[in-house]
Enzyme design. Structure first.
Site, PDB file in Angstrom:
ATOM      1  N   ASP A  33       0.869  -1.175   0.000  1.00 53.00           N
ATOM      2  CA  ASP A  33       0.000   0.000   0.000  1.00 53.00           C
ATOM      3  C   ASP A  33       0.906   1.226   0.000  1.00 53.00           C
ATOM      4  OD1 ASP A  33      -3.244   0.302   1.241  1.00 53.00           O
ATOM      5  OD2 ASP A  33      -2.009   2.047   0.796  1.00 53.00           O
ATOM      6  N   SER A 126     -16.746  -2.759  -9.676  1.00 59.68           N
ATOM      7  CA  SER A 126     -17.839  -2.031  -9.045  1.00 59.68           C
ATOM      8  C   SER A 126     -19.115  -2.167  -9.847  1.00 59.68           C
ATOM      9  CB  SER A 126     -17.449  -0.552  -8.967  1.00 59.68           C
ATOM     10  OG  SER A 126     -18.569   0.241  -8.670  1.00 59.68           O
ATOM     11  N   TYR A 151     -13.915   7.589 -13.091  1.00 62.21           N
ATOM     12  CA  TYR A 151     -13.723   6.476 -12.142  1.00 62.21           C
ATOM     13  C   TYR A 151     -14.407   5.217 -12.669  1.00 62.21           C
ATOM     14  CZ  TYR A 151     -15.114   3.409  -8.335  1.00 62.21           C
ATOM     15  OH  TYR A 151     -15.372   2.292  -7.583  1.00 62.21           O
ATOM     16  N   LYS A 155     -12.993   1.344 -14.132  1.00 65.73           N
ATOM     17  CA  LYS A 155     -13.421  -0.006 -13.722  1.00 65.73           C
ATOM     18  C   LYS A 155     -13.804  -0.823 -14.959  1.00 65.73           C
ATOM     19  CE  LYS A 155     -12.676   0.385  -9.354  1.00 65.73           C
ATOM     20  NZ  LYS A 155     -11.496  -0.288  -8.771  1.00 65.73           N
TER      21      LYS A 155
HETATM   22  N1  UFG Z   1     -26.372  10.083  -0.347  1.00 64.54           N
HETATM   23  C1  UFG Z   1     -27.058  11.069   0.316  1.00 64.54           C
HETATM   24  N2  UFG Z   1     -26.341  11.926   1.097  1.00 64.54           N
HETATM   25  C2  UFG Z   1     -24.993  11.850   1.240  1.00 64.54           C
HETATM   26  C3  UFG Z   1     -24.291  10.824   0.549  1.00 64.54           C
HETATM   27  C4  UFG Z   1     -25.016   9.976  -0.238  1.00 64.54           C
HETATM   28  O1  UFG Z   1     -28.282  11.170   0.201  1.00 64.54           O
HETATM   29  O2  UFG Z   1     -24.403  12.674   1.952  1.00 64.54           O
HETATM   30  C5  UFG Z   1     -27.127   9.142  -1.185  1.00 64.54           C
HETATM   31  C6  UFG Z   1     -26.688   9.142  -2.631  1.00 64.54           C
HETATM   32  O3  UFG Z   1     -27.339  10.152  -3.344  1.00 64.54           O
HETATM   33  C7  UFG Z   1     -27.068   7.728  -3.059  1.00 64.54           C
HETATM   34  C8  UFG Z   1     -26.881   6.899  -1.784  1.00 64.54           C
HETATM   35  O4  UFG Z   1     -26.872   7.835  -0.726  1.00 64.54           O
HETATM   36  O5  UFG Z   1     -28.418   7.685  -3.428  1.00 64.54           O
HETATM   37  C9  UFG Z   1     -25.573   6.141  -1.755  1.00 64.54           C
HETATM   38  O6  UFG Z   1     -24.522   7.065  -2.030  1.00 64.54           O
HETATM   39  P1  UFG Z   1     -22.976   6.700  -1.880  1.00 64.54           P
HETATM   40  O7  UFG Z   1     -22.193   7.924  -2.268  1.00 64.54           O
HETATM   41  O8  UFG Z   1     -22.721   6.107  -0.548  1.00 64.54           O
HETATM   42  O9  UFG Z   1     -22.812   5.538  -2.933  1.00 64.54           O
HETATM   43  P2  UFG Z   1     -23.064   5.562  -4.502  1.00 64.54           P
HETATM   44  O10 UFG Z   1     -24.131   4.557  -4.754  1.00 64.54           O
HETATM   45  O11 UFG Z   1     -23.259   6.893  -5.069  1.00 64.54           O
HETATM   46  O12 UFG Z   1     -21.630   5.141  -4.998  1.00 64.54           O
HETATM   47  C10 UFG Z   1     -21.203   3.867  -4.838  1.00 64.54           C
HETATM   48  C11 UFG Z   1     -19.677   3.811  -4.660  1.00 64.54           C
HETATM   49  C12 UFG Z   1     -19.000   4.206  -5.923  1.00 64.54           C
HETATM   50  C13 UFG Z   1     -19.609   3.534  -7.112  1.00 64.54           C
HETATM   51  C14 UFG Z   1     -21.100   3.731  -7.141  1.00 64.54           C
HETATM   52  C15 UFG Z   1     -21.800   3.066  -8.268  1.00 64.54           C
HETATM   53  O13 UFG Z   1     -19.256   4.663  -3.634  1.00 64.54           O
HETATM   54  O14 UFG Z   1     -17.659   3.816  -5.798  1.00 64.54           O
HETATM   55  O15 UFG Z   1     -21.632   3.207  -5.952  1.00 64.54           O
HETATM   56  O16 UFG Z   1     -21.631   1.696  -8.192  1.00 64.54           O
HETATM   57  F1  UFG Z   1     -19.096   4.018  -8.248  1.00 64.54           F
END
Ligand code: UFG
Length: 342
Positions: A33, A126, A151, A155
């Site tokens: 790492d 992902s 990103y 992937k």
């Molecule tokens: N969300 C909120 N408030 C926040 C953060 C997130 O409402 O402060 C919501 C987002 O809009 C989404 C859900 O919570 O609807 C999940 O959001 P995350 O950011 O935790 O996760 P994502 O689904 O957006 O992203 C994840 C991974 C990425 C990947 C993506 C698609 O973090 O690495 O899934 O597979 F690219």
């Protein structure tokens, strides 16, 4: 003789949990790492949990000479390649940083493996490769859509690179890509977990930091989606379950049970949960309030996605075991540990 697995990005969130499960399953593990987005304490905490000393090398996987050197020093049977950048928003602002690092480190690792005769790799992919699928749940046959961010593109491209390498004539490397849905939670010991630098991008670290009083208010990004409560649906997978999926994939490769040179599997629970449901479940199981307000949608977000888990169950013999309550309790226990909250 014990098989040895090199874990790149082994000080990171998923890498550290996977190292614990590999050791528990009887593998020797070496960690590489560069600590660009992680902390060496994660490796010492994995040593504490497992009671095992872990050889740790601090370097960037783009350095192929160092990777070759490592393979000369250790007999490595398989690699799990986690080391990569993962912030979707940052990748839109700094695309070259993502293409250079994520694709460079993968090709560097594969080059060294090919030269030194390391035959197996598990790749950290992902669900982002699916974009917003037309039909749900997403199966491994669901068509991929154009990536929503650099990103996501790395992937998709990484899977293509691995597929070309594994399927080339006289190929020496076999591979499995695991397509993670939304990894959350922490190890039950609360000694390792997710350590986001700065303001968290992901939902659960933002929830735990809000509950801990580090953040004032959580924004719920949108309540006007076409979902039962209007907030977005995701498939939240416990990081320990996810770690165990890597052990299943590694065993399949080292025991020669793969059915094709390159295989890919979804890793999720198959159960969609909305943002609001997740917040309420967190509040209930931990007996804490999470101050939140509805704001507008976040650019680039998809409305809903969850996994079909059939193929992973059938081929890897793996399925998620932990309940969302256990997972959200572990996330809170970790946040309290980090903040020194009793
Ligand atoms: N969300 C909120 N408030 C926040 C953060 C997130 O409402 O402060 C919501 C987002 O809009 C989404 C859900 O919570 O609807 C999940 O959001 P995350 O950011 O935790 O996760 P994502 O689904 O957006 O992203 C994840 C991974 C990425 C990947 C993506 C698609 O973090 O690495 O899934 O597979 F690219």
């Amino acid at each position: 003789m014990k098989k040895c697995v090199l874990v790149t990005g082994g000080a990171g969130y998923i890498g550290s949990h996977t190292t614990v499960e590999l050791i528990g399953a009887g593998y020797d593990v070496i960690v590489v790492d560069d600590l660009s987005n992680s902390d060496a304490s994660a490796v010492s905490n994995v040593e504490k949990i497992t009671g095992t000393r872990i050889p740790f090398y601090r370097f960037d996987c783009n350095d192929t000479d160092k990777m070759r050197d490592l393979f000369d020093r250790h007999r490595v049977d398989a690699v799990i390649h986690f080391a990569a950048f993962k912030a979707v928003g940052e990748s839109v602002e700094m695309p070259l940083k993502y293409y250079r690092n994520n694709l460079g480190s993968l090709t560097s690792v594969l080059t060294a493996m090919d030269e030194k005769g390391v035959p197996s790799i598990v790749f950290s992919s992902s669900a982002t490769v699916y974009g917003q699928p037309d039909t749900l749940p997403a199966t491994e046959r669901t068509p991929l859509q154009k990536a929503g961010s650099p990103y996501g593109a790395t992937k998709q491209m990484s899977e293509d690179i691995i597929s070309s390498v594994a399927c080339a004539p006289n190929a020496k490397i076999k591979a499995i890509a695991l397509r993670y849905f939304n990894p959350i939670g922490a190890h039950p010991s609360a000694l390792i977990g997710e350590l986001p630098k700065g303001v968290p991008n992901n939902l659960v670290p933002f929830i735990t930091q809000t509950a801990a009083g580090v953040r004032e208010c959580l924004s719920v990004f949108g309540d006007d989606y076409d979902t039962p409560d209007g907030s977005a649906l995701r498939d939240y997978i416990d990081v320990v379950d996810l770690a165990k999926a890597h052990v299943a994939a590694i065993s399949r490769l080292v025991e020669g049970r793969g059915k094709a040179p390159f295989e890919y599997f979804n890793v999720g629970t198959g159960k969609p949960l909305s943002v609001l449901e997740l917040i309420h479940a967190f509040e209930k199981v931990n007996g804490v309030r999470v101050n939140h307000k509805i704001t507008g949608r976040r650019a680039g977000d998809i409305e809903k996605i969850w996994a079909s888990t059939e193929l992973a169950e059938k081929e890897l013999g793996w399925h998620a075991e932990r309940t969302i309550e256990q997972t959200l309790a572990s996330a809170w226990a970790w946040e309290k540990h980090v903040r020194g909250i009793k």
